[in-house]
Structure formats: structure tokens, C-alpha cells
Design a protein around this motif. Structure first.
Motif, PDB file in Angstrom:
ATOM      1  N   THR A  91     -43.152   0.405 -23.456  1.00 16.26           N
ATOM      2  CA  THR A  91     -41.775   0.023 -23.769  1.00 16.26           C
ATOM      3  C   THR A  91     -41.723  -1.378 -24.358  1.00 16.26           C
ATOM      4  N   SER A  92     -42.484  -2.286 -23.807  1.00 17.11           N
ATOM      5  CA  SER A  92     -42.500  -3.664 -24.314  1.00 17.11           C
ATOM      6  C   SER A  92     -42.986  -3.710 -25.753  1.00 17.11           C
ATOM      7  N   VAL A  93     -44.051  -2.979 -26.046  1.00 14.82           N
ATOM      8  CA  VAL A  93     -44.579  -2.948 -27.414  1.00 14.82           C
ATOM      9  C   VAL A  93     -43.548  -2.373 -28.376  1.00 14.82           C
ATOM     10  N   SER A  94     -42.825  -1.345 -27.947  1.00 14.52           N
ATOM     11  CA  SER A  94     -41.814  -0.734 -28.818  1.00 14.52           C
ATOM     12  C   SER A  94     -40.699  -1.706 -29.165  1.00 14.52           C
ATOM     13  N   TRP A  95     -40.490  -2.733 -28.316  1.00 15.31           N
ATOM     14  CA  TRP A  95     -39.469  -3.747 -28.581  1.00 15.31           C
ATOM     15  C   TRP A  95     -40.061  -5.004 -29.221  1.00 15.31           C
ATOM     16  N   GLY A  96     -41.289  -4.927 -29.678  1.00 17.93           N
ATOM     17  CA  GLY A  96     -41.865  -6.038 -30.432  1.00 17.93           C
ATOM     18  C   GLY A  96     -42.533  -7.100 -29.601  1.00 17.93           C
ATOM     19  N   LEU A  97     -42.777  -6.850 -28.318  1.00 22.70           N
ATOM     20  CA  LEU A  97     -43.469  -7.810 -27.473  1.00 22.70           C
ATOM     21  C   LEU A  97     -44.978  -7.573 -27.545  1.00 22.70           C
ATOM     22  N   ASP A  98     -45.742  -8.603 -27.282  1.00 17.03           N
ATOM     23  CA  ASP A  98     -47.207  -8.526 -27.333  1.00 17.03           C
ATOM     24  C   ASP A  98     -47.760  -8.554 -25.913  1.00 17.03           C
ATOM     25  N   ILE A  99     -48.525  -7.544 -25.562  1.00 15.53           N
ATOM     26  CA  ILE A  99     -49.104  -7.467 -24.221  1.00 15.53           C
ATOM     27  C   ILE A  99     -50.407  -8.257 -24.187  1.00 15.53           C
ATOM     28  N   VAL A 100     -50.508  -9.149 -23.227  1.00 19.25           N
ATOM     29  CA  VAL A 100     -51.713  -9.960 -23.068  1.00 19.25           C
ATOM     30  C   VAL A 100     -52.719  -9.196 -22.205  1.00 19.25           C
ATOM     31  N   GLY A 101     -53.876  -8.885 -22.783  1.00 15.93           N
ATOM     32  CA  GLY A 101     -54.895  -8.153 -22.048  1.00 15.93           C
ATOM     33  C   GLY A 101     -54.407  -6.783 -21.633  1.00 15.93           C
ATOM     34  N   ASN A 102     -54.925  -6.302 -20.540  1.00 12.46           N
ATOM     35  CA  ASN A 102     -54.473  -5.038 -19.973  1.00 12.46           C
ATOM     36  C   ASN A 102     -53.494  -5.312 -18.849  1.00 12.46           C
ATOM     37  N   PRO A 103     -52.478  -4.467 -18.698  1.00 12.57           N
ATOM     38  CA  PRO A 103     -51.560  -4.653 -17.574  1.00 12.57           C
ATOM     39  C   PRO A 103     -52.307  -4.676 -16.248  1.00 12.57           C
ATOM     40  N   THR A 104     -51.937  -5.627 -15.388  1.00 14.40           N
ATOM     41  CA  THR A 104     -52.553  -5.739 -14.080  1.00 14.40           C
ATOM     42  C   THR A 104     -51.888  -4.762 -13.128  1.00 14.40           C
ATOM     43  N   SER A 105     -52.683  -3.920 -12.512  1.00 12.85           N
ATOM     44  CA  SER A 105     -52.150  -2.925 -11.593  1.00 12.85           C
ATOM     45  C   SER A 105     -52.895  -3.007 -10.269  1.00 12.85           C
ATOM     46  N   VAL A 106     -52.186  -3.371  -9.228  1.00 11.78           N
ATOM     47  CA  VAL A 106     -52.779  -3.350  -7.892  1.00 11.78           C
ATOM     48  C   VAL A 106     -52.514  -1.970  -7.301  1.00 11.78           C
ATOM     49  N   PRO A 107     -53.352  -1.496  -6.400  1.00 16.05           N
ATOM     50  CA  PRO A 107     -53.149  -0.160  -5.806  1.00 16.05           C
ATOM     51  C   PRO A 107     -51.787  -0.059  -5.125  1.00 16.05           C
ATOM     52  N   PRO A 113     -52.418 -19.728 -19.356  1.00 14.74           N
ATOM     53  CA  PRO A 113     -51.918 -20.498 -20.499  1.00 14.74           C
ATOM     54  C   PRO A 113     -51.606 -19.640 -21.723  1.00 14.74           C
ATOM     55  N   ASP A 114     -52.170 -18.417 -21.759  1.00 11.32           N
ATOM     56  CA  ASP A 114     -51.939 -17.552 -22.918  1.00 11.32           C
ATOM     57  C   ASP A 114     -50.778 -16.601 -22.700  1.00 11.32           C
ATOM     58  N   VAL A 115     -49.947 -16.857 -21.688  1.00 14.99           N
ATOM     59  CA  VAL A 115     -48.825 -15.978 -21.345  1.00 14.99           C
ATOM     60  C   VAL A 115     -47.516 -16.744 -21.496  1.00 14.99           C
ATOM     61  N   ASP A 116     -46.528 -16.113 -22.150  1.00 13.79           N
ATOM     62  CA  ASP A 116     -45.190 -16.703 -22.309  1.00 13.79           C
ATOM     63  C   ASP A 116     -44.182 -16.115 -21.330  1.00 13.79           C
ATOM     64  N   ALA A 117     -44.402 -14.878 -20.918  1.00 10.58           N
ATOM     65  CA  ALA A 117     -43.459 -14.204 -20.025  1.00 10.58           C
ATOM     66  C   ALA A 117     -44.226 -13.291 -19.081  1.00 10.58           C
ATOM     67  N   VAL A 118     -43.648 -13.062 -17.903  1.00  7.07           N
ATOM     68  CA  VAL A 118     -44.257 -12.185 -16.912  1.00  7.07           C
ATOM     69  C   VAL A 118     -43.269 -11.083 -16.562  1.00  7.07           C
ATOM     70  N   PHE A 119     -43.778  -9.860 -16.582  1.00  6.58           N
ATOM     71  CA  PHE A 119     -42.971  -8.656 -16.342  1.00  6.58           C
ATOM     72  C   PHE A 119     -43.485  -8.026 -15.047  1.00  6.58           C
ATOM     73  N   LEU A 120     -42.666  -8.133 -13.985  1.00  7.09           N
ATOM     74  CA  LEU A 120     -43.027  -7.573 -12.689  1.00  7.09           C
ATOM     75  C   LEU A 120     -42.500  -6.152 -12.575  1.00  7.09           C
ATOM     76  N   CYS A 121     -43.356  -5.225 -12.145  1.00  7.87           N
ATOM     77  CA  CYS A 121     -42.938  -3.847 -11.930  1.00  7.87           C
ATOM     78  C   CYS A 121     -43.356  -3.447 -10.499  1.00  7.87           C
ATOM     79  N   PHE A 122     -42.381  -3.212  -9.657  1.00 10.00           N
ATOM     80  CA  PHE A 122     -42.680  -2.953  -8.253  1.00 10.00           C
ATOM     81  C   PHE A 122     -42.000  -1.668  -7.797  1.00 10.00           C
ATOM     82  N   ALA A 123     -42.811  -0.790  -7.243  1.00  5.36           N
ATOM     83  CA  ALA A 123     -42.291   0.447  -6.660  1.00  5.36           C
ATOM     84  C   ALA A 123     -42.670   0.457  -5.182  1.00  5.36           C
TER      85      ALA A 123
END
Length: 894
Positions: free
Chosen positions: A510-526, A545-555
Motif C-alpha cells: 500500500t505504501s509503495v502504491s502511494w509513492g512511498l519508498d520502503i527502506v529494506g525489508n519490512p520488519t516483522s516480529v512473530p 539515519p536512512d529512515v524518514d518515517a516509521v509505520f507501525l502495524c500491530f495486530a
């Protein structure tokens, strides 16, 4: 006599906001003003009379009075400023030469210091430019410091010399960057002050206050009382001694001292009488909640609305409404809930504007539900007077407002909106909801002109202004949460931290579809990890230092989300300078917004939005869209805005000399001939290639020899334009034989379609064919278009739009806005074209359209752009009678 039959220039009339926030009416002088001029003159001091006439003339002669009030609105122009029917200022000019005029002013002693002289000068200069003047001269006594200051502060380059004890002043009236800055700054200060008095009144009176519960006058009075209004509140009702404990008077005149705001809640047929009573009481502003005006679609309602506006404006009053939902100011110094909102919204930093009453309810409820506090709120209903433009002027200065939201059902003055929104967006984000722009999108009762522009043109205008365009209320608050409660984004690089691989993948896509750039691979904890593991991952992301924004996803793995969990998420990002957003799903406890921080009650004293808060969203799609909007806005703020286009090689007088005689012969206008188009473009530094008509083979050969080989033979019929089957052109014809063969071939193919009408033109260099155009829209004014020539325009609609005046950056953005722009940079081995030369052509067309509302349309097609420059091979133009633009280069309320 000719002066007795001159046509009154109605288009010069204007209502203007003065320096003190009051309103005056400007109009051309008339012979019937003789008595009013005498009264005006008699009230002036001896000093003012001497400074104006250089002599102690206490009484005007009949000859002077006739000369002053009888003008031809051409060589002699005079405007009067009126307030409550009395003349409070006079400005005039008399032509000395065809391009220069002597200008003079006289302002009432009682109204000096309100900027009346500056307004009159501004309007006279605009009229003078329309009438072909280029400069003003004036004679001023050295001791007349106020008038010398009017000229000096106008922003023009003023020359002075003293001759026979009199200061001779001279200046060009063509707008300069400085004069435009002065004009807009004065407009801003006046309109901002006008709304400040409206939103922070010291005294409010409610006319139509009722003792009966459920009645509009009872509800509004209760809301004003319960909201804790800090000023003086009065209920106006001749049949009640006390209503809800609020002091009651039988009429407005019984209130001691000035009344700043009157809320009118009486039937429509009684509103006009109340307006007259307010005028007599010197009220500053009105909020009319009554219905039954133009929105009823009845002629009587429209007529009544116009009468209300005219009487209010003539008395210097501003109007919110009719059919207004009301006003809110949550500042503890004011605490005003003059609205139908049952409780005072929470105090915060979001300024909200809505036209519709019902949608005003939805807007306030949504803000309350999300815990998003407001600074102020205005619902203007039919938008008879006060508009979103006025509110933006106020919010620009309001320290309590950090971001602005506008729900626009219609737009009365897009050009003014664009320039005000641009200035506001440089300091504070502007989020706009606008469902539609056609005449079908304007609700009944809204004074709005029809428009022919495409929806893409409106979107382009918002982009130019830096406004954030969203589709609905839900999206507006999604974006506002980020803009108000998070640091401004420094870039588009986003780190995603999730406790679910599937959720992380969805967030990334979804972020890429809105023109955002993902840094590395999304971090996923179990998913079954402890919360601390998730929080550690968040903390690591915020320190990269290479990150401008942080997107938290919690279920939540099992149990619903608790307040403790949400607090932990907030704490994890609280000290970060990154822009942070969060999606928390799978819980009944989080419905989006600021999560559990919405107040259960009201109260202006309760701040519900701390300076830093983590916005929560129910879906990754909502969070990504909001983050992307905030990121684009931050990028717009950082980038160079450019400068207004230079006017080298522009001869406006030459273009005017071409247009005026045409309209004198054909008042409704007509298409220009090829020679006239050539002259018009030449006046603005555009070289249109010659083409010669050819009715026969011999004429085609003669034309080719005249122009010089190689040449092109092409049909002028629109039937063959952009046709892939029916070809109407032969190129690279090197000699007489080739021209004859091409003529016979095309004639045979096109004669059955009556398309065998040909012209001969020099062979252009190989390049990319483009279209540059500008058309005058009744609502938007001039609209510039750019596209590639052919199918991409005619079939695919790949067209870019911008609204003049343009900066060099605007032109660059316009060129790059179309999908076909890749062809300009070299495609499949082709060389890149000269974008700078193309930008110059677009800029000159935009200035031409901006300078002359008489140019109904002009199209350059094709404009062949190649590595060495551009070649304008064809052009058409249509002239019409001058359009009255909503934003015509002089201050006016519309």
C-alpha cells in the motif's frame, strides 16, 4: 451632449474591506452624486480642502460640481467610496496623453487612516491599465505627507521632483513584484482583521431568542450560554424578560455600547428588517441561520438574499450565511459556541470550514470522535459574503491554528482561493474536500458561475497552491492527524514494523502504491512475541539515519488492545523526530483517530490534542494514504517555488491595439484571421511560422518557391487531424515535382470528404509535436493547457493544466505533468528536446491569456520542440467581449 449618454461601467463597482476590517463600497461617480459631493466637501477640514485644491475653497461652484460629477468613464474617470450611503472618499484621473493620466484623491477626515486612498489608487490603476494607460502623474503639496505616503507605499517605482513649490509625482502603473506584494498584504491584513472581529466578538446579541425549548432561537442561546462565552451576551425578544438567565432586551438599540456580532434566528421574511436594525446599531457582523433564501430555488428567496447582501455591505457589515450552521471559537479568551453543535468542541489546532449545515454536523462529530481538537469552526451556508478565502486569511495569522480543513461544496473565486491557499500552505497545511466543480456540483443557493474546465484543472490548481486534495471527511481527518501531531516529514523513506508478516506485506504494498519508498525489508516480529520485542523493533527503526518515517502495524495476538498497550506504542515513538503512524487492527477499542483520547464531554477549556500524539488507523490503506499526503506536502514546502515569469519581449500595448478595434467592430467577438493571430503572438514574442494557401497545384508550387524548399503540404480540415487512417499531410517535399505529386495525391484522397483545402509551410526540424493553449473560463479565468499533439490529447486526454499567473517552476511542472513527457527527454534513442524553449512559449501564452480576458481561446498547434528549440507551426485564436473576472487585480469582495 455625449457625456449625457455615456454608459455606466457597472463592472467597476466593488465592495472592499478596509484597514479596520469594515466594508466600503466603490463605484463610478454619477451626476446624481452632486448633493452628496457637496455634503462631503462641507464636512472636510480647512486643511484637507487646501491640500486637495491648493486653495481655501469652502464652497464648490456649480461649474466645478458639474465637472466633478459628470465624467465620460474614459478620458475622465472618477470613483467614490461610500459607507452607509455617504461618500467617504473620491479618487479620479484625467488623461494627459493617451498613456498617462493625472490622478487625485480626497478622503473624508473622519475616515482617514483606513486605507481608502490606497484602495482607490489600486482600483484606478487597474481601470487605467484596462483603458490603455501606462502611468500616473500627480501634483501634491509638500506638506501633504499622507498622500505622498499613499504613492510611496503602493509598491510602484515613484519619481518625484519639486517644481514651483509642488511635488510632481510620476510612476508606471504596470504591476511589479513589489506592488503585487503590497496589494496582497493589504488585502490579507484587512480581511484577516475583519474575520478576527467576527470570531472574537466582545458582545453578541441573538435576535429571535425564544423561551420555547426546541426552537432555533432557544437552542442557539443555550449553546452560547453553556459554551461559556466570555463576552457580553444578550437575547433580543420584546416579549420576554428573561431567557435561560441571559439578559434580554426588546431591541438592539437598547444595548449600551457596540455590538460586534448578531446571530439572526428569525423567519426569512423578517431578516431584512433585522439587518436594517443592525445597520442602525453599527454592528460589525451577522450570522444568519435562517433558511428560505436562494437555496429554496424561489425567485423571491434569491431577491431577498441580494437585498440582504446589499444593505449589509452598504452598512459595512459582514455576513455568515444564510442557512449557516454557525461559528465556534474554542479559545479560552472567547469560548464561543454560536452554532447548532450541542457542546463546545474540544480545544485544539485544526481550523475547520464547511459550507453545508448538515455536513458541518458530520465534520464536528468526526473531529470529536477522533479526539482531534479545533481552534475555530465556521459554516457559511449559502456563502453570501464570508467564504473560505476569508477564513484562510484569518487562519494565516492565528497562532492557535496549525492546520486548516475546508469542505467546499462550491467555489466562487478560484483564482483568489489559489493565491491565498498558496500563501497559507507555505506556513500551514491546507486540506481540501471538493466533491465536484461543474454547475451540477453546486448546491442551490450558492452564487457560483458555470465552468467548462475539466476536473483535472481543479486538481492542478490545488497542486499549484500546495493544498492537499482529499475525497471525503474521513480522509481529511486521517491526514490532519499526521499534519498536526507529528513532525514534518523529511522524506519518503519509510520503515515498516509489524507483528504479522501478512500485515507487513500489505502495509508495504500500500505504501509503495502511494509513492512511498520502503527502506529494506519490512520488519516483522512473530505474532506471539512479547510486546517488548515489538517495541524494541520500533525503537530501532526510529533511530535509523536512512529512515524518514516509521509505520507501525500491530495486530493483538489474542486479547483486545488495552489502553496500556496503546500508551506503550505512543511512548515508543514519543522521543523520535521521525513522522510516525500506526495501524492497530483486530480490536473493538480502536476506531481510528488519536485512540481513546477523545473527550466524553465538551468544554473549551479542555485541550484534547497534546502537541505530540501518535495517530492510529484501522487499516494500513488509511495510514499509508495519510502518510503519503503529509510527505508530499512537506516536499512541496521544501522545494523552490520559482519566480514570476519575466516579461521581456512582451508588448501589451501592441496586443491591445489589435484587440480593441476588433471588439469595436464586433462587440461579441470573432475568430482572428491568420494575419491577426500572427500579430497577436508577435506582440508577446512568439514567432508563428508563415503558411501560404494553395488552391491549385500551381499555387502550391509558387508558395513552395516563396517559402523555400523543403516544404510541407497539409490539409487545414479538422477532419484529418489526429487521423490514423485518413492522412492529410505530405512532408519533406524537395522540389516542384514533389509538390505537384503530393497535391494530386492528397486531393484525390481528401476530395470525397471535402477536406482538400491545403496550405504550404516550410519543413520543420524533426522533433516532438505538442499543443500549447489557453482559454478563458467564466469561473476560473485563464486556464493554460499543455499536451502532445495527436491521439494522446484527442483520444487519451493526456493533458496538463495550470492557472496563471505562473512561475518558472509552475511551467516546468506543467510540462512534466503529462504521461507523454517521457518523449521530450529522448525515447528509444531519440535526442532530448529543448525544454527551456518550450517553457518560454508556454510562459508567453500564459501571460497573454492572463493579461487579456478578451482572449476566449488561443491554441498553438503544433508546437514542434526539438534539441535546438521550438517551431510554432500553427495557431488559432478567438476574441470575445471582455470577461469580468472574479479576481481582476484589485481588492474586492465577491
Amino acid at each position: 451632449m455625449a457625456e449625457d449618454v455615456v454608459q455606466y461601467p457597472l463592472e467597476w463597482e466593488a465592495d472592499v474591506v478596509l484597514r479596520d476590517g469594515g466594508v466600503a463600497h466603490l463605484r463610478p461617480i454619477q451626476p446624481e452624486d452632486a448633493e452628496a459631493i457637496v455634503r462631503f466637501h462641507e464636512r472636510q477640514s480647512d486643511e484637507s480642502i487646501y491640500l486637495r485644491f491648493f486653495a481655501p475653497i469652502r464652497q464648490l461652484s456649480e461649474r466645478d460640481l458639474r465637472r466633478f460629477t459628470n465624467v465620460d468613464h474614459d478620458d475622465r474617470v472618477a470613483l467614490v467610496a461610500t459607507h452607509r450611503g455617504e461618500i467617504i472618499g473620491v479618487g479620479r484621473y484625467d488623461k494627459i496623453t493617451p498613456t498617462d493620466a493625472e490622478v487625485a484623491f480626497n478622503v473624508s477626515d473622519r475616515h482617514q487612516g483606513k486605507g481608502i486612498g490606497s484602495v482607490l489608487l489600486e482600483h484606478l490603476a487597474a481601470i487605467g491599465r484596462e483603458e490603455g494607460l501606462t502611468s500616473f502623474s500627480a501634483e501634491v503639496l509638500p506638506q501633504n505627507g499622507k498622500m505622498l505616503k499613499v504613492f510611496a507605499d503602493a509598491g510602484y517605482s515613484v519619481s518625484r521632483r519639486i517644481e514651483d513649490g509642488v511635488v510632481q509625482v510620476h510612476f508606471d502603473i504596470e504591476p511589479t513584484e513589489k506592488s503585487e506584494e503590497v496589494r496582497l498584504a493589504r488585502e490579507h491584513r484587512a480581511e484577516s482583521l475583519s474575520i478576527a472581529r467576527l470570531l472574537a466578538p466582545r458582545t453578541i446579541a441573538l435576535v429571535g431568542a425564544s423561551r420555547e425549548e426546541g426552537r432555533v432561537g432557544h437552542v442557539l442561546l443555550r449553546h452560547l450560554r453553556d459554551g461559556g462565552f466570555t463576552g457580553d451576551l444578550y437575547a433580543v425578544n420584546p416579549h420576554a424578560d428573561d431567557i435561560l438567565g441571559v439578559p434580554t432586551v426588546d431591541r438592539l438599540g437598547a444595548i449600551e455600547g457596540p455590538v460586534d456580532l448578531v446571530v439572526i434566528a428569525v423567519p426569512a421574511e423578517k431578516v431584512l428588517d433585522v439587518v436594517d436594525e443592525c445597520a442602525a446599531a453599527d454592528v460589525h457582523a451577522l450570522v444568519i441561520v435562517s433558511a428560505g433564501f436562494a437555496e429554496s430555488r424561489e425567485k423571491a428567496g434569491l431577491k431577498l438574499e441580494r437585498q440582504v447582501l446589499r444593505r449589509a455591505r452598504d452598512s459595512g457589515m459582514r455576513i455568515v450565511g444564510p442557512t449557516s450552521f454557525g461559528l465556534v471559537n474554542t479559545s479560552p479568551e472567547v469560548s464561543m459556541n454560536a452554532s447548532f453543535a450541542p457542546s463546545m468542541p474540544g480545544r485544539g489546532h485544526f481550523g475547520l470550514f464547511s459550507q453545508s449545515g448538515p455536513l458541518g454536523i458530520a465534520v464536528l462529530e468526526s473531529a470529536h470522535r477522533r479526539g482531534l481538537g479545533l481552534s475555530s469552526f465556521a459554516s457559511v451556508g449559502n456563502r453570501l459574503d464570508v467564504s473560505g478565502n476569508d477564513l484562510m486569511q484569518f487562519w494565516m495569522d492565528d497562532p492557535a491554528t496549525h492546520a486548516v480543513g475546508l469542505y467546499l461544496e462550491s467555489m466562487g473565486n478560484p483564482r483568489k482561493f489559489s493565491r491565498i491557499a498558496r500563501r497559507l500552505a507555505l506556513a500551514k497545511p491546507v486540506v481540501v474536500i471538493k466533491p465536484g466543480i461543474s454547475r451540477y456540483g453546486a448546491p442551490p443557493g450558492h452564487r457560483v458561475r458555470d465552468t467548462e474546465v475539466a476536473p483535472e484543472a481543479f486538481a492542478a490548481m490545488l497542486g499549484q497552491a500546495g493544498a492537499i486534495h482529499v475525497e471525503n471527511i474521513h480522509q481529511m481527518f486521517d491526514v490532519a492527524q499526521v499534519l498536526i501531531h507529528q513532525p514534518e516529514s523529511s522524506g519518503s523513506r519509510v520503515a515498516i514494523v509489524a507483528n504479522s508478516a501478512q500485515l507487513a506485506q500489505l502495509a508495504a504494498e500500500t505504501s509503495v502504491s502511494w509513492g512511498l519508498d520502503i527502506v529494506g525489508n519490512p520488519t516483522s516480529v512473530p505474532p506471539d512475541s512479547e510486546l517488548d520485542a515489538f517495541l524494541r523493533a520500533v525503537g530501532e527503526a526510529t533511530h535509523r539515519p536512512d529512515v524518514d518515517a516509521v509505520f507501525l502495524c500491530f495486530a493483538p495476538p489474542v486479547e483486545p488492545v488495552t489502553e496500556e498497550t496503546l500508551d506503550a506504542l505512543r511512548s515508543a515513538v514519543a522521543g523520535s523526530d521521525k513522522t510516525c503512524v500506526a495501524t492497530v487492527i483486530g480490536s473493538y477499542g480502536v476506531s481510528g483517530g488519536l485512540a481513546h483520547r477523545a473527550p466524553t464531554g465538551g468544554g473549551a477549556g479542555e485541550t484534547v490534542d497534546p502537541a505530540r500524539e501518535l495517530p492510529f488507523y484501522t487499516t494500513p490503506e488509511d495510514a499509508a494514504r495519510a502518510l503519503a499526503a503529509a510527505t508530499r506536502y512537506a516536499a512541496w514546502r521544501r522545494r523552490d517555488k520559482g519566480t514570476l515569469l519575466p516579461r521581456q519581449g512582451v508588448d501589451r500595448a501592441a496586443a491591445d491595439a489589435l484587440i480593441e478595434p476588433i471588439l469595436a467592430q464586433c462587440p461579441e467577438g470573432r475568430d482572428l484571421t491568420e494575419d491577426e493571430v500572427w500579430r497577436l503572438l508577435a506582440a508577446y514574442g512568439i514567432d508563428l511560422w508563415s503558411r501560404l494557401p494553395a488552391l491549385t497545384e500551381d499555387e502550391a508550387v509558387d508558395a513552395a518557391r516563396t517559402l523555400g524548399y523543403p516544404v510541407v503540404l497539409k490539409s487545414t480540415s479538422p477532419l484529418v487531424r489526429a487521423q490514423s487512417v485518413l492522412t492529410g499531410v505530405r512532408i519533406d517535399l524537395q522540389d516542384d515535382a514533389a509538390v505537384r505529386a503530393a497535391f494530386r495525391s492528397l486531393s484525390q484522397a481528401l476530395a470525397p470528404f471535402d477536406a482538400d483545402h491545403f496550405v504550404v509551410q516550410r519543413m520543420a526540424l524533426q522533433g516532438v509535436s505538442t499543443v500549447v493553449a489557453c482559454s478563458e473560463d467564466r469561473l476560473f479565468g485563464p486556464v493554460v493547457r499543455f499536451s502532445l499533439a495527436g491521439i494522446s490529447t484527442d483520444v487519451l486526454g493526456d493533458i496538463g493544466y495550470r492557472i496563471p499567473p505562473l512561475t518558472d517552476v509552475d511551467v516546468t511542472d506543467l510540462i512534466g505533468s503529462i504521461k507523454g513527457a517521457r518523449l521530450l527527454d529522448g525515447y528509444r534513442g531519440a535526442p532530448a528536446v529543448n525544454r527551456r524553449a518550450l517553457a518560454d512559449i508556454i510562459g508567453r501564452v500564459s501571460m497573454l491569456g492572463d493579461d487579456f480576458s478578451e482572449i476566449a481561446s488561443i491554441e498553438l498547434n503544433p508546437v514542434v520542440v526539438h534539441p535546438g528549440g521550438v517551431q510554432v507551426l500553427g495557431a488559432t485564436a478567438t476574441i470575445a467581449k471582455r470577461a469580468k473576472r472574479k479576481d481582476a487585480g484589485r481588492r474586492t469582495l465577491t
